[in-house]
Design a protein around this motif. Structure first.
Motif, PDB file in Angstrom:
ATOM      1  N   LYS A   1       0.876  -1.175   0.000  1.00 10.06           N
ATOM      2  CA  LYS A   1       0.000   0.000   0.000  1.00 10.06           C
ATOM      3  C   LYS A   1       0.909   1.219   0.000  1.00 10.06           C
ATOM      4  CE  LYS A   1      -3.424  -2.631   2.623  1.00 10.06           C
ATOM      5  NZ  LYS A   1      -4.179  -2.773   3.899  1.00 10.06           N
TER       6      LYS A   1
ATOM      7  N   LEU B   1       1.944   5.257  -1.208  1.00  9.03           N
ATOM      8  CA  LEU B   1       1.523   6.609  -1.591  1.00  9.03           C
ATOM      9  C   LEU B   1       2.677   7.269  -2.354  1.00  9.03           C
ATOM     10  CD1 LEU B   1      -0.471   9.008  -1.463  1.00  9.03           C
ATOM     11  CD2 LEU B   1       0.600   9.646   0.725  1.00  9.03           C
TER      12      LEU B   1
ATOM     13  N   VAL C   1     -10.470   7.745 -10.932  1.00  9.76           N
ATOM     14  CA  VAL C   1     -11.030   8.393  -9.747  1.00  9.76           C
ATOM     15  C   VAL C   1     -12.148   9.371 -10.114  1.00  9.76           C
ATOM     16  CG1 VAL C   1     -10.508   9.930  -7.810  1.00  9.76           C
ATOM     17  CG2 VAL C   1      -8.920   8.096  -8.405  1.00  9.76           C
TER      18      VAL C   1
ATOM     19  N   PHE D   1      -4.556   4.476  -8.072  1.00  5.36           N
ATOM     20  CA  PHE D   1      -5.546   5.531  -7.871  1.00  5.36           C
ATOM     21  C   PHE D   1      -4.845   6.852  -8.182  1.00  5.36           C
ATOM     22  CE2 PHE D   1      -7.293   2.095  -5.418  1.00  5.36           C
ATOM     23  CZ  PHE D   1      -8.666   2.293  -5.361  1.00  5.36           C
TER      24      PHE D   1
ATOM     25  N   PHE E   1      -5.285  11.176  -6.565  1.00  5.31           N
ATOM     26  CA  PHE E   1      -5.928  10.607  -5.391  1.00  5.31           C
ATOM     27  C   PHE E   1      -6.536  11.660  -4.473  1.00  5.31           C
ATOM     28  CE2 PHE E   1      -5.396   9.049  -0.944  1.00  5.31           C
ATOM     29  CZ  PHE E   1      -6.398   8.098  -0.985  1.00  5.31           C
TER      30      PHE E   1
ATOM     31  N   GLY F   1      -9.039  11.826  -1.292  1.00  9.20           N
ATOM     32  CA  GLY F   1      -8.240  11.769  -0.061  1.00  9.20           C
ATOM     33  C   GLY F   1      -8.045  13.104   0.619  1.00  9.20           C
TER      34      GLY F   1
ATOM     35  N   SER G   1      -1.532   4.905  -4.554  1.00  6.39           N
ATOM     36  CA  SER G   1      -2.240   6.181  -4.645  1.00  6.39           C
ATOM     37  C   SER G   1      -1.233   7.264  -5.015  1.00  6.39           C
ATOM     38  CB  SER G   1      -2.918   6.521  -3.310  1.00  6.39           C
ATOM     39  OG  SER G   1      -3.883   5.539  -2.987  1.00  6.39           O
TER      40      SER G   1
ATOM     41  N   THR H   1      -0.572  11.444  -5.975  1.00  4.23           N
ATOM     42  CA  THR H   1      -1.097  12.789  -5.870  1.00  4.23           C
ATOM     43  C   THR H   1      -0.018  13.814  -6.189  1.00  4.23           C
ATOM     44  OG1 THR H   1      -2.148  14.417  -4.400  1.00  4.23           O
ATOM     45  CG2 THR H   1      -0.608  12.866  -3.388  1.00  4.23           C
TER      46      THR H   1
END
Length: 323
Positions: free
Chosen positions: A117, A119, A148, A179, A182, A186, A220, A222
């Protein structure tokens, strides 16, 4: 016939599984043969390349589920870790993720699970999506992008229901799931402009993420880490930070992009200030522009002036958009 350098480049690109470089070199070879008057051979080479592209362009098929239509998009992973131009520290951390997955059995014997998992945060075009593709390629598992913008709707409860479907799919189909953008789901729950529905969506995501026990990678990405809710960070196994390329990365990036094309200058002599502020993707596109312009003008070498012109053009386009 093909030169020794062209033959060596073809062989190298084949064994490095570089699906972009191989056809580029082959097309250069076709153009060279056409200039020599071997039009029939040039045409045959181009035809073979087109057939090869069509046969390899098929994507992995998602198990049929009409409710996932437009939400989960499969992509062909075509990048390897050696192709990523990034800091040594970032590449080491990505390599650690790969090693942990490949040796997950060893870790499980001691009660540990592999990190999956993740980021990813940093400016656009710095390698976040490419990293997800690399994980898929290196680990030989499918690559999916979660759209998304298609998840978030104005109807109460519908977005959370879509998230439930997606996480159910993730649990049953091992793969790399990205994702992107994100922050759309989020964003910090206490932001004044956030409505109650979006707070419920974020809470649902946090719950699904924490409950997920699959072998899939949930990535994820961003561009705006400052918008993310602080509760997210402890739910991820790792956070990778991406930055605009420094001088050494710019030089390596340009060298890689122009590796199969002759240049009339020393790449290490390029003025770094001309590249300052551009991302990896923008510099790559400028290099491609210079190569295409060289081909169209029937030239054999990419010149320093042409490359800097294309860099200047890219700066004009992107910085005018950002202002």
């Amino acid at each position: 016939m093909a030169t020794a350098d062209q033959i060596k480049s073809l062989i190298k690109s084949h064994y490095s599984e570089d699906k972009e470089r191989f056809p580029t070199i082959a097309l250069q070879l076709a153009a060279s043969e056409a200039r020599k008057g071997h039009s029939s051979l040039a045409h045959e080479i181009k035809t073979l390349i087109e057939k090869g592209r069509k046969s390899s362009s098929h994507l992995k098929v998602i198990p049929h589920n009409p409710d996932l239509s437009g939400l989960v998009q499969p992509f062909e992973a075509d990048k390897k870790l050696v192709q990523l131009i990034a800091s040594p520290e970032l590449k080491q951390r990505i390599d650690r993720i790969i090693r942990e997955y490949l040796q997950r059995g060893k870790l499980s014997k001691f009660g540990f699970s592999h990190r999956r998992k993740i980021l990813l945060t940093g400016p656009p075009g710095t390698g976040k999506t490419m990293t997800a593709s690399i994980l898929s390629k290196e680990l030989k598992i499918p690559f999916y992008v979660i759209l998304v913008d298609k998840i978030v709707t104005k109807y109460m409860g519908e977005t959370s229901a879509k998230l439930r479907l997606i996480f159910d799919f993730i649990s049953k189909n091992t793969g790399v799931y990205l994702f992107d953008e994100f922050d759309a789901i989020g964003a910090e729950r206490t932001r004044d402009n956030e409505v109650g529905e979006m707070r419920r969506v974020l809470n649902a995501f946090l719950q699904f993420l924490e409950q997920d026990q699959s072998n899939s990678f949930i990535i994820s990405a961003t561009n705006n880490i400052e918008l993310l809710d602080q509760a997210l960070f402890r739910r991820f196994d790792d956070v990778l930070f991406y930055q605009l390329p420094g001088k050494d990365e710019v030089i390596n990036l340009v060298k890689n992009k122009l590796a199969n094309f002759k240049t009339g200058f020393d790449i290490s002599s390029l003025p770094f200030d001309k590249f300052n502020g551009l991302s990896h993707a923008e510099i790559s596109q400028a290099c491609d522009d210079a190569i295409k312009e060289t081909i169209l003008n029937d030239k054999t070498k990419v010149t320093k002036a042409l490359l800097l012109e294309m860099i200047s053009n890219r700066k004009g386009v992107y910085f005018s958009d950002r202002s």
